[in-house]
Design a protein around this motif. Structure first.
Motif, short mmCIF file in Angstrom:
data_model
loop_
_atom_site.label_atom_id
_atom_site.label_comp_id
_atom_site.label_asym_id
_atom_site.label_seq_id
_atom_site.Cartn_x
_atom_site.Cartn_y
_atom_site.Cartn_z
N HIS A 1 3.76 -0.89 -2.21
CA HIS A 1 2.50 -1.28 -2.87
C HIS A 1 2.78 -2.10 -4.12
CE1 HIS A 1 -0.04 0.82 -0.16
NE2 HIS A 1 0.25 2.07 -0.56
N GLU B 1 3.88 -5.65 -3.26
CA GLU B 1 2.78 -6.47 -2.74
C GLU B 1 1.60 -6.52 -3.72
OE1 GLU B 1 1.87 -5.09 1.20
OE2 GLU B 1 3.71 -5.95 2.04
N ASN B 2 1.87 -6.10 -4.98
CA ASN B 2 0.88 -6.17 -6.06
C ASN B 2 -0.38 -5.36 -5.79
OD1 ASN B 2 2.55 -7.92 -7.54
ND2 ASN B 2 1.72 -9.72 -6.48
N ARG B 3 -0.24 -4.31 -5.00
CA ARG B 3 -1.37 -3.39 -4.78
C ARG B 3 -1.19 -2.23 -5.77
NH1 ARG B 3 -0.16 -4.42 0.84
NH2 ARG B 3 0.81 -2.36 1.01
N LYS C 1 -3.25 -0.46 -7.74
CA LYS C 1 -4.10 0.72 -7.70
C LYS C 1 -3.60 1.70 -6.63
CE LYS C 1 -7.64 2.82 -9.45
NZ LYS C 1 -7.64 3.22 -10.87
N GLU C 2 -3.21 1.18 -5.44
CA GLU C 2 -2.67 2.02 -4.37
C GLU C 2 -1.34 2.65 -4.80
OE1 GLU C 2 -3.91 -0.89 -4.00
OE2 GLU C 2 -5.37 -0.90 -2.37
N ALA D 1 2.89 0.70 -12.05
CA ALA D 1 1.53 0.46 -11.56
C ALA D 1 0.57 0.19 -12.72
CB ALA D 1 1.06 1.65 -10.73
N GLN E 1 -1.53 -3.27 -13.87
CA GLN E 1 -2.96 -3.27 -14.17
C GLN E 1 -3.21 -3.57 -15.66
OE1 GLN E 1 -5.17 0.11 -12.08
NE2 GLN E 1 -3.03 0.74 -11.73
#
Length: 842
Positions: free
Chosen positions: A645, A648-650, A652-653, A681, A685
């Motif tokens: 995650h 892949e720049n996800r 929040k996940e 993470a 953000q």
């Protein structure tokens, strides 16, 4: 000495239970030719029973008598049985059963007597070749056996009729002198009527045809019987002739290598349909069933056997019928039914030879099918009933030994292998049995005993495959037990001390394909034991071309998987992600399936993740998730998924996965890794304060990589555009990493370059230059090297070291592969050149 005296002398020897060997001269001359026992017949008379054994040539034979056990054994040397010669139980005054066996090129007839007072007379007849045995009560005076013999029961009946007629004629002659004329006239009329009856019945022609049949002239006999049918349509012998025609057709068909029984079947069916009350009906019914069995018409054969059994419960053929049914069931792989059939047969005839043969076949079938438990049970039952059978059939010892070997009952296996080696040292499996003994010791880790056995085996037929097998095993002992107290004077120690040289020598000149495979597998196993997995894999690959159901192919698949698992584990522990994936791709190309070990699948997934192939990594993580029923790798799955995650720049996940891990696995030794993912993470953000807070908590924890935490904190400060704190954190990362590590991790290498860049941004020129020069010197191949070169030039330029700056720029222009950087360097070089010219003009 007369023939009668010879017989009496032999009877005296037989009565003492001594073996008597008879060797006709012609049999001596043809000792090397195999005699075939073609048939045997039985004829019963009020005071005797005659057994005729039909041979294709003279043969030596031996008679053993044991009247106390009511048994007589006849051994025919160098002989074999025709397929239809079978054991028979029947009702007779002197005899209860005849058992027939073929044992190691000898034929054994066992006659089961009904009374202990029965004695025998036996002799040889020629043309045709026969052994004749007469069984008589002890009270009957021994006399010379008749030269003529009746092959068929019909002939016995015919002879009885002739004897009656002769007796009447003698009585008439004796009484002619004292008989009144009228009485003599009546006798003459009776004799004339009898003569006319003989002519009408065709007795002489019948006897001629029967003689042709007895002499095995089946073509002429068939023609004679067929002419008889046409000529004597009211003869009482017609029913006999009908059955004899069928017998002639049958014997003619048997002479053909590819017999066609259609005419024989038709003749038997005609005889049974036309003369169902004949005494030969039962025999024809049995022959018809046996023909169907030979033709593989199983249903028809079974029907005929069953019909014969139902029609006459006391038939002499019923035992053979039941045996035939059992043997057919074996051929149909209905082994349980066959076993029950023979058990029923044994209850009627406890020593029935056909049942013994059938049970041995059933046991062998179970063994061949891999059902060692059932095979062993049947073998044990048979041996218990016939304890001498292991001596008479020593090869059975090898099969039973193999069953115990496959069940890992090595001590029991050795007992049977030793039986074979001692009873039949020249048998085809004796040498192999000796090697098996060595294998049992090797599997029990008794290296010295294995060495002793295999050393002996190498001296037996040195050029044989089994001898080469023993050399391979001596080399295996050398690999597994290199410190045995071996005495050079006792053992041939070369294979033991030089195992790899032995494997190579055998592989260069193998006596069979299997031996080459054994040498290849042993070499691969030796490499595997020494953790030389790449070399082991190359050896095991060579065994894959064997048939898929062969043991070598199975071994190759098993050990290729084990070797590949160990190799991938080695690479994974060294963070060799590309070698892991190369090894896995090589394994897939073999086409032998997937690597099912859960840890290995996780390691492959982690390697895909490490090189950025996240979709492939997720596939393996999913496999691990379903296969890991005990949750042994759940923590690693969480971490791997969180990192994907992040990559892949996800963010929040990634936060959700990491927070779940932190809350669920508070005692996990990998908790710091989860917190790092959580901090990253937050960084993604732009929640910098939360990220910094987690990093500070980690620095207060034990068993964490402080250098890595400082580096990640520096990245966070830099993202927050706090260059001052970023530079401090990069410096701490450099100062705190373990310098005993031979190859510093990538983040340490980056810290040198990024420290120089942040210092450059802060205008600390000399410190920036030192950091960048140190990074370039320590890690010249780093990805930031070219940009560091450009900043080094900038620092030199700031320090007014124009000449050095110009030299660095020229090198950068010549060597840089980054177009943008190259253009910037060229532009900077032009500026320096312009400044030079301007200075000259001024």
């Amino acid at each position: 000495m007369t023939h009668r005296h010879i017989i009496r002398f032999l009877l005296g020897l037989a009565g003492l239970g001594l073996a008597i060997l008879f060797t006709p001269q012609s049999a001596v001359e043809s000792r090397e030719t195999i005699t075939q026992v073609e048939d045997y017949r039985l004829g019963s008379h009020p005071q005797s029973t005659r057994i005729i054994i039909q041979l294709n040539q003279d043969a030596p034979y031996r008679v053993l008598t044991n009247y106390a056990d009511q048994k007589v054994v006849v051994w025919i040397r160098n002989a074999s049985l025709k397929p239809k010669v079978q054991s028979i139980a029947f009702r007779d005054k002197h005899l209860s059963e005849i058992q027939v066996q073929e044992i190691k090129k000898n034929v054994k007839f066992t006659l089961r007597l009904k009374g202990k007072d029965t004695r025998l007379v036996h002799y040889v007849k020629h043309q045709p070749e026969q052994i004749v045995i007469d069984l008589k009560p002890k009270s009957v005076t021994t006399r010379q056996a008749s030269r003529k013999d009746n092959e068929q029961a019909v002939n016995s009946q015919e002879m009885t009729t002739k004897q009656v007629a002769r007796k009447k004629k003698q009585q008439t002659t004796r009484s002619s002198t004292s008989t009144p004329r009228s009485t003599r006239k009546k006798i003459e009329n009776l004799l004339q009527a009898d003569s006319e009856q003989k002519l009408k019945s065709g007795r002489k022609d019948y006897q001629k045809a029967l003689k042709l049949f007895q002499n095995k002239n089946y073509v002429d006999a068939l023609n004679a019987f067929q002419r008889f049918q046409q000529k004597y349509r009211e003869s009482p012998f017609l029913q006999n002739v009908a059955y004899m025609i069928a017998e002639a057709h049958y014997n003619l068909a048997k002479q053909d290598p590819y017999p066609n029984y259609e005419e024989a079947l038709a003749a038997y069916q005609y005889a049974m349909r036309t003369y169902p009350d004949s005494q030969f009906y039962d025999h024809a019914l049995f022959k018809t069933a046996s023909i169907y069995e030979d033709m593989d018409y199983t249903l028809e054969a079974r029907t005929m056997y069953a019909k014969g059994t139902q029609k006459d419960k006391s038939s002499r053929y019923n035992t053979a019928r039941e045996a035939g049914l059992g043997l057919m069931l074996i051929e149909e792989d209905k082994l349980e039914e066959a076993y029950e059939t023979f058990q029923v047969l044994l209850r009627k005839s406890p020593q029935n030879a056909d049942a013994k043969t059938g049970l041995f076949r059933i046991a062998q079938r179970y063994y061949e099918a891999g059902n060692n438990k059932k095979a062993l049970k049947i073998y044990e039952d048979v041996i218990k009933r016939w304890p001498d059978e292991l001596n008479e059939q020593p090869e059975v010892n090898f099969t039973i030994g193999e069953i115990h070997f496959n069940r890992k009952q090595y001590a029991q296996a050795r007992r049977f292998y030793f039986n074979l080696v001692n009873l039949a040292p020249e048998s085809s499996n004796a040498h192999r049995g000796l090697n098996r003994i060595g294998d049992t010791y090797l599997l029990e880790n008794n290296g010295m005993a294995a060495l002793t056995v295999f050393n002996k085996s190498t001296g037996i037929n040195p050029d044989s495959a089994e001898s080469q097998f023993a050399q391979i095993r001596l080399a295996d002992v050398g690999i597994r037990f290199p410190a045995l107290p071996v005495k050079d004077l006792v053992f041939d120690v070369s294979p033991y001390y030089h195992p790899y040289r032995t494997y190579e020598a055998v592989a260069q000149n193998p006596q069979s394909t299997d031996i080459l495979a054994e040498a290849t597998f042993s070499r691969g196993s030796a490499y595997y034991r020494e953790q030389r997995y790449l070399e082991a894999i190359e050896q095991f690959k060579r065994l894959l071309p064997f048939e898929a159901d062969s043991k070598f192919h199975r071994w190759a698949k098993k050990y290729l998987q084990l070797s590949m698992v160990q190799l991938i584990d080695q690479y994974a522990k060294q963070n060799g992600h590309l070698p892991v994936l190369y090894a896995y791709a090589d394994y897939l190309n073999l086409g032998i399936g997937e690597l099912s070990r859960v840890q290995t699948q996780l390691q492959i997934g982690e390697s895909y993740k490490a090189i950025g192939l996240n979709s492939e990594a997720l596939k393996f993580f999913e496999k691990v998730k379903f296969a890991d029923v005990n949750g042994a790798f759940t923590d690693r799955l969480f971490l791997g998924l969180g990192e994907i995650h992040l990559n892949e720049n996800r963010f929040k996940e990634a936060e959700r996965v990491a927070q779940t891990f932190v809350n669920t696995y508070k005692d996990s030794p990998r908790l710091p890794e989860a917190k790092i993912i959580l901090a990253r993470a937050f960084l993604g953000q732009k929640q910098y304060d939360r990220s910094i807070e987690i990093f500070n908590q980690l620095l207060e924890s034990k068993n964490v990589e402080a250098a890595k935490i400082h580096y990640l904190m520096a990245e966070t400060w830099f993202a927050r555009e706090d260059v001052r704190n970023a530079a401090r954190a990069y410096r701490k990362a450099i100062d705190s990493y373990d310098r005993t590590i031979r190859n510093p991790p990538e983040y340490v290498q980056s810290a040198y370059y990024k420290l120089g860049m942040t210092l450059y941004m802060r205008g600390q020129t000399e410190k920036s230059l030192d950091a960048l020069m140190a990074g370039r010197k320590l890690f010249p191949d780093h990805r930031l090297r070219n940009w560091a070169d450009y900043l080094i030039i900038g620092n030199l330029d700031r320090l007014q070291k124009k000449d050095q700056a110009e030299s660095e720029l020229k090198i950068l222009v010549a060597e840089s592969r980054d177009d943008l950087l190259q253009k910037a360097a060229q532009s900077h070089l032009k500026v320096i050149d312009w400044e030079k010219r301007l200075k000259e003009l001024l």
